[in-house]
Design a protein around this motif. Structure first.
Motif, PDB file in Angstrom:
ATOM      1  N   SER B  60       0.834  -1.196   0.000  1.00 19.31           N
ATOM      2  CA  SER B  60       0.000   0.000   0.000  1.00 19.31           C
ATOM      3  C   SER B  60       0.873   1.252   0.000  1.00 19.31           C
ATOM      4  O   SER B  60       1.977   1.267   0.535  1.00 19.31           O
ATOM      5  N   THR B  62       0.327   5.350   0.809  1.00 23.12           N
ATOM      6  CA  THR B  62      -0.609   6.395   1.216  1.00 23.12           C
ATOM      7  C   THR B  62       0.077   7.751   1.152  1.00 23.12           C
ATOM      8  O   THR B  62       1.281   7.867   1.352  1.00 23.12           O
ATOM      9  N   GLY B  65      -2.255  10.005   4.492  1.00 19.73           N
ATOM     10  CA  GLY B  65      -3.216   9.064   5.031  1.00 19.73           C
ATOM     11  C   GLY B  65      -4.190   8.488   4.014  1.00 19.73           C
ATOM     12  O   GLY B  65      -4.974   7.602   4.336  1.00 19.73           O
ATOM     13  N   GLN B  66      -4.144   8.996   2.777  1.00 17.64           N
ATOM     14  CA  GLN B  66      -5.095   8.548   1.755  1.00 17.64           C
ATOM     15  C   GLN B  66      -4.406   7.526   0.849  1.00 17.64           C
ATOM     16  O   GLN B  66      -3.306   7.766   0.370  1.00 17.64           O
ATOM     17  N   GLU B  67      -5.086   6.399   0.618  1.00 17.15           N
ATOM     18  CA  GLU B  67      -4.509   5.363  -0.249  1.00 17.15           C
ATOM     19  C   GLU B  67      -4.465   5.873  -1.694  1.00 17.15           C
ATOM     20  O   GLU B  67      -5.474   6.288  -2.241  1.00 17.15           O
TER      21      GLU B  67
END
Lengths: 360, 247
Positions: B60, B62, B65-67
């Motif tokens: 992942s 980010t 904090g946003q993917e």
């Protein structure tokens, strides 16, 4: 560039614009025998200008822009006839219905036809744009060519619009002289409007963005530019004006059929490309210059070199593409870069420049 | 310091070649993070994964904090995560000013703005930043006519006017002559301090990266080899071996 120099150039530009306007207004009265040819010149200029939006400014060489010309022609025909008659009966019968347009019907029809052609061609561009903009470079050229060729064949097999037999357009209610003047004015106004619109369009963010797509589309995407949106809008603008020109041309010709008149891929479809290249693609004036030169050469060879006219045109294309790729304006820009504002500024900083300009 | 970019367990294969395997790293906000490694160790692949050039196979990524590992390039760019290219990419036929003005952020642009002119403050700002990188005099020249080093500076200036939160620089000093390098280091540091842009830098030139970065990651053979301050990395035997080819 000094202030006086700037003023001199803008004066020259103003004079140039005025001269062209005056020529356009008096031409049919001074050269009454050439009204049709000069009307065609305006259409050619419109062709070159609209092709250059995509081909020159945005670097997407479309070989299928003629699609919108033909589509506009047919849309307008269907609207003009459909207002008064049943279209299928009109196109199939040839005498089955008695064709008679009153003056009011004729002019309402032509006005609505032009508007409809512009609107629907814009829609077609949006729809086809989403299909062909996945293609890049030569694949885009071939893809758009395929769409235009297919459109001609499809219309040829569609009996509702007369199939391969074509449609006889409503007859102009008036004298031949007033007819040729009427269509001349339509051609002239549409070309001038296209030019004016593009001049405005090329003065800001839109031109810079489509130029960026031409130079490096991947980079533009990496900088967060919504490239697809610009591509679709650019094509729609070309389609809008080409649709109008198609509607006018169809009525001017009086008879339309799919392969030679509406979707002439190998004549008009190629001419628009050649004219832009000849004048200098990616510039505002290049297509105008190229179209004028090309049209004059074409008319002269058709008159004095009949039988060899296609050879002559082919030779021009070859010389243009092999030895003269940058076109007339591109060549001028290489030769006199200062005139086009391509200069090294000897001032070192922005603040210094502003202060000096204020002092001048 | 919070982390602006968090990469955890990212792998990327090209057919049978494993370009990145289980890479995890963090780019802290406001800092300068370095990424080093021998040729072919997967640095540029990791950059491309972060900016959305290709989908990753697992893991992942980010940003704030946003993917972002499923987003596309322009979307990610509009979030404020921008990259420059190893092979410099500028708009060659456009002049430097146009190159700058087209790079102004288009984050929330209404449709009608497509047809607007560039406001005067954008022009002023473009001129000011060109002056900052030393290209003011050449602003009316086609960008393609500049030397390679100047194109690199222009690309950097274009990234600055875009006001990104993070700037990913792929070998900013490659191909630039040694005297210009010092000026560039200075400008990168000022971009970080004065403009508040977080930097994430791939660099081959050890002198540059050791001076510039405050923490460094080292990749080798697609795997994370070491992480630490410049001093720790310089004294890490594994890093030295990777660069000198000892196995």
């Amino acid at each position: 560039m000094t202030v006086a120099r700037k003023r001199r150039i803008s004066h020259a530009a103003l004079l140039g614009h005025a001269a062209i306007l005056v020529f356009g207004l008096v031409a049919p009265f001074v050269f009454p025998n050439y009204t049709f040819q000069i009307a065609m010149l305006w259409i050619m200029i419109l062709f070159a200008l609209t092709w250059d939006i995509m081909g020159g400014q945005m670097g997407y060489n479309s070989l299928g822009n003629i699609l919108f010309f033909g589509a506009g022609m047919y849309i307008s025909a269907v609207v003009q006839i459909g207002l008064v008659y049943d279209v299928a009966a009109y196109t199939s019968a040839f005498g089955g219905v008695k064709v008679d347009f009153t003056t009011a019907q004729y002019f309402t029809g032509i006005a609505l036809g032009i508007v409809a052609a512009a609107i629907f061609c814009t829609l077609i561009a949006v729809i086809f744009g989403s299909m062909v903009f996945g293609l890049r470079g030569p694949y885009f050229a071939i893809g758009t060519l395929g769409v235009a060729l297919a459109a001609g064949e499809l219309v040829g097999g569609w009996d509702y619009v007369g199939g391969g037999g074509g449609i006889s357009m409503p007859v102009y209610p008036g004298e031949p002289e007033s007819r040729s003047l009427f269509f001349y004015s339509l051609c002239f106004v549409s070309a001038i409007t296209t030019f004016g619109f593009l001049k405005w369009l090329y003065s800001g963010r839109f031109q810079t963005t489509i130029n960026a797509i031409r130079d490096d589309e991947e980079k533009a995407e990496a900088m967060g530019i919504r490239t697809t949106r610009y591509k679709v809008v650019a094509w729609s603008i070309a389609a809008f004006f080409l649709g109008i020109s198609g509607a006018i041309f169809g009525n001017m010709a009086g008879f339309i059929e799919p392969l030679e008149v509406a979707f002439p891929t190998v004549t008009f479809g190629i001419f628009m490309v050649v004219m832009s290249l000849l004048g200098g693609k990616g510039t505002l004036w290049g297509p105008v210059l190229g179209a004028t030169l090309f049209h004059v050469i074409k008319e002269v060879t058709w008159t004095y070199l009949l039988g060899w006219q296609w050879v002559a045109l082919g030779a021009i294309i070859i010389v243009n593409v092999v030895f003269f790729q940058q076109g007339i304006l591109g060549w001028a820009q290489d030769k006199w870069p200062e005139f086009f504002g391509i200069v090294v500024d000897d001032k070192l900083s922005a603040k210094g420049a502003a202060a000096r300009e204020a002092a001048e | 310091m919070t982390n602006l970019i968090e990469i955890s367990g990212v792998s990327k294969r090209f057919g049978g070649v494993i370009a990145n395997s289980q890479i995890s790293l963090n780019v802290p906000e406001g800092g300068i993070t370095g990424l080093i490694g021998p040729n072919g160790s997967g640095k540029t692949t990791l950059f491309n994964s972060v900016v959305g050039y290709h989908p990753i196979d697992e893991g992942s990524i980010t940003f704030e904090g946003q993917e972002i590992s499923r987003m596309r390039v322009p979307q990610i760019a509009r979030l404020g995560l921008l990259r420059t290219f190893q092979q410099t990419r500028i708009y060659g036929k456009m002049n430097c000013m146009d190159n700058m003005m087209i790079s102004v952020p288009q984050r929330r642009m209404p449709l009608a703005r497509m047809f607007s002119k560039f406001p005067a403050e954008v022009i002023d700002r473009a001129e000011a930043i060109l002056e900052f990188v030393g290209l003011y005099q050449k602003r009316m020249l086609p960008a393609g006519s500049l030397s390679f080093g100047q194109q690199k500076l222009l690309e950097f200036a274009m990234a600055l006017i875009n006001e990104p939160k993070v700037l990913l620089l792929d070998e900013p000093t490659a191909g630039i002559n040694p005297t210009l390098i010092n000026g560039l280091i200075d400008r990168l540091r000022r971009a970080n301090e004065d403009f508040g842009i977080t930097l994430f830098v791939i660099e081959h030139n050890m002198r540059v990266i050791m001076n510039l970065a405050d923490n460094i990651y080292c990749l080798a053979h697609g795997e994370m080899l070491a992480h630490g301050t410049p001093e720790e990395i310089q004294n890490d035997q594994r890093v030295v071996d990777a660069y000198l080819g000892a196995h």
